[in-house]
Structure formats: C-alpha cells, structure tokens
Design a protein around this motif. Structure first.
Motif, PDB file in Angstrom:
ATOM      1  N   ALA A  23      38.446  45.077  53.279  1.00  0.00           N
ATOM      2  CA  ALA A  23      38.571  46.450  53.792  1.00  0.00           C
ATOM      3  C   ALA A  23      39.198  46.462  55.180  1.00  0.00           C
ATOM      4  O   ALA A  23      38.936  47.346  55.991  1.00  0.00           O
ATOM      5  CB  ALA A  23      37.239  47.185  53.781  1.00  0.00           C
ATOM      6  N   SER A  24      40.025  45.458  55.445  1.00  0.00           N
ATOM      7  CA  SER A  24      40.763  45.386  56.702  1.00  0.00           C
ATOM      8  C   SER A  24      42.192  44.968  56.389  1.00  0.00           C
ATOM      9  O   SER A  24      42.467  44.407  55.341  1.00  0.00           O
ATOM     10  CB  SER A  24      40.114  44.375  57.654  1.00  0.00           C
ATOM     11  OG  SER A  24      40.161  43.086  57.105  1.00  0.00           O
ATOM     12  N   GLY A  25      43.083  45.248  57.322  1.00  0.00           N
ATOM     13  CA  GLY A  25      44.487  45.001  57.063  1.00  0.00           C
ATOM     14  C   GLY A  25      45.034  43.704  57.625  1.00  0.00           C
ATOM     15  O   GLY A  25      46.200  43.394  57.413  1.00  0.00           O
ATOM     16  N   GLU A  76      42.023  48.222  52.977  1.00  0.00           N
ATOM     17  CA  GLU A  76      41.707  49.108  54.095  1.00  0.00           C
ATOM     18  C   GLU A  76      41.734  50.556  53.609  1.00  0.00           C
ATOM     19  O   GLU A  76      42.666  50.975  52.929  1.00  0.00           O
ATOM     20  CB  GLU A  76      42.719  48.896  55.219  1.00  0.00           C
ATOM     21  CG  GLU A  76      42.326  49.528  56.509  1.00  0.00           C
ATOM     22  CD  GLU A  76      43.195  49.064  57.665  1.00  0.00           C
ATOM     23  OE1 GLU A  76      42.737  49.202  58.799  1.00  0.00           O
ATOM     24  OE2 GLU A  76      44.319  48.580  57.439  1.00  0.00           O
ATOM     25  N   GLY A  77      40.683  51.292  53.919  1.00  0.00           N
ATOM     26  CA  GLY A  77      40.582  52.677  53.485  1.00  0.00           C
ATOM     27  C   GLY A  77      40.383  52.835  51.985  1.00  0.00           C
ATOM     28  O   GLY A  77      40.588  53.905  51.434  1.00  0.00           O
ATOM     29  N   GLY A  78      39.995  51.761  51.302  1.00  0.00           N
ATOM     30  CA  GLY A  78      39.768  51.810  49.865  1.00  0.00           C
ATOM     31  C   GLY A  78      41.018  51.663  49.023  1.00  0.00           C
ATOM     32  O   GLY A  78      40.972  51.816  47.801  1.00  0.00           O
ATOM     33  N   ALA A  79      42.145  51.367  49.652  1.00  0.00           N
ATOM     34  CA  ALA A  79      43.409  51.222  48.917  1.00  0.00           C
ATOM     35  C   ALA A  79      43.417  49.938  48.100  1.00  0.00           C
ATOM     36  O   ALA A  79      43.088  48.875  48.616  1.00  0.00           O
ATOM     37  CB  ALA A  79      44.584  51.213  49.887  1.00  0.00           C
ATOM     38  N   ASP A  88      45.334  47.461  47.334  1.00  0.00           N
ATOM     39  CA  ASP A  88      46.625  46.976  47.814  1.00  0.00           C
ATOM     40  C   ASP A  88      46.727  45.452  47.928  1.00  0.00           C
ATOM     41  O   ASP A  88      47.542  44.933  48.679  1.00  0.00           O
ATOM     42  CB  ASP A  88      46.937  47.614  49.175  1.00  0.00           C
ATOM     43  CG  ASP A  88      45.955  47.197  50.269  1.00  0.00           C
ATOM     44  OD1 ASP A  88      44.926  46.551  49.961  1.00  0.00           O
ATOM     45  OD2 ASP A  88      46.207  47.523  51.437  1.00  0.00           O
ATOM     46  N   TYR A  92      35.347  47.319  45.203  1.00  0.00           N
ATOM     47  CA  TYR A  92      36.432  46.343  45.199  1.00  0.00           C
ATOM     48  C   TYR A  92      36.181  45.143  44.309  1.00  0.00           C
ATOM     49  O   TYR A  92      35.045  44.910  43.932  1.00  0.00           O
ATOM     50  CB  TYR A  92      36.727  45.888  46.634  1.00  0.00           C
ATOM     51  CG  TYR A  92      35.535  45.349  47.401  1.00  0.00           C
ATOM     52  CD1 TYR A  92      35.047  44.071  47.154  1.00  0.00           C
ATOM     53  CD2 TYR A  92      34.905  46.112  48.367  1.00  0.00           C
ATOM     54  CE1 TYR A  92      33.968  43.577  47.854  1.00  0.00           C
ATOM     55  CE2 TYR A  92      33.834  45.616  49.073  1.00  0.00           C
ATOM     56  CZ  TYR A  92      33.368  44.353  48.814  1.00  0.00           C
ATOM     57  OH  TYR A  92      32.302  43.866  49.510  1.00  0.00           O
TER      58      TYR A  92
END
Length: 153
Positions: free
Chosen positions: A5-7, A72-75, A77, A131
């Motif tokens: 949940a981090s970029g 991050e932000g639930g994306a 990705d 996730y």
C-alpha cells in the motif's frame, strides 16, 4: 501474498523497520515479512524463511510472507516484473520446502480457514485486507500451473 500500500521501496522498507507501531490489539509488535519485491522485480530477503513474521493473522505460524511494493490507495497496480519475480520466488520456495501446499492472497483470509491452517489465540483479532487482488493471484496461478501448489478459487 501481500502488497505494501505504498509506492516506493523506501517507504515500504521503513514501514517494516519502524522501532514500534501503535497497539492494534495484538501487541506493540511491528509487522514483518520474509520477502519484499520491488516494482522492477528485485527480490529482497528481509528475514529468514524459518523466522516467525507477523503478516497474516492466524497463519503466521506456517506462512512465508511475500510483500510487493504497490497498491497505494488500493490500486491494483502490481507490475509484470513483480509477477514474474513472485512466480520465480514461489517456485524456489516450493523446491526448497516441498511441503508448501497453498499460495494465498491476504484478501482470501477468511476463505483460507477451510485449509485447516488457521490458528489464532487472540479472540476477535482480525484485519480484513483487499490485496493483492484477484488479477494478480490469477497471474500467479497461471505461472505456477506446473507446480503442485493450490490456490483458492
């Protein structure tokens, strides 16, 4: 299987290595995972696979945790490079620990109780997660079809 949940690798790493975290009902113990996979597919071993890590309530006693930088932000990705790295890592772990049976996403926490592996001694201690998402898990399933690991759904 998890995402951070981090970029960035730095923010994820710093989260795992904070001196302490707020008491969330399970004690003042920080989270930990055995592996961290960066967005470019680089795999970092954070602790030995034989160490007990806090990453999946009720399954910590038997699970090897793999975190992926992203979400991050639930994306949903996570990258193709991360998918390839996870497939290679899981194949390695399955070779090293032949009794590994399951690959589970953290979002499958409740459903995974049917495996009989869930053991938790703190009543009501729970953390629902979304996730790493069904798409990433489906990619793992396809990439690991030549192994004997099981997936839910």
């Amino acid at each position: 299987m998890h995402w951070t949940a981090s970029g960035s690798l730095d923010s994820a790493f710093n989260n795992f290595y904070n001196v302490s975290m707020e008491d969330d009902g399970g004690g003042r113990l920080n989270v930990a995972s055995h592996f961290l996979v960066d967005r470019d597919g680089t795999i970092y071993r954070l602790t030995p696979e034989t160490a007990l890590n806090r990453h999946a309530i009720g399954y910590n006693w038997c699970a090897i945790g793999i975190e992926n930088v992203g979400g991050e932000g639930g994306a949903e990705d996570l990258t193709g490079a991360q998918l390839k790295a996870n497939i290679a890592l899981i194949k390695y772990l399955k070779w090293k620990y032949r009794d590994i049976e399951y690959v589970l996403g953290h979002f499958q926490h409740d459903e995974a109780r049917a495996t009989g592996l869930y053991i938790e001694n703190v009543p009501g201690y729970y953390a629902g997660k979304i996730y790493p998402g069904p798409g990433f898990m489906e990619g793992l399933k396809k990439g690991l079809k030549d192994t004997k690991v099981k997936f839910l759904n």
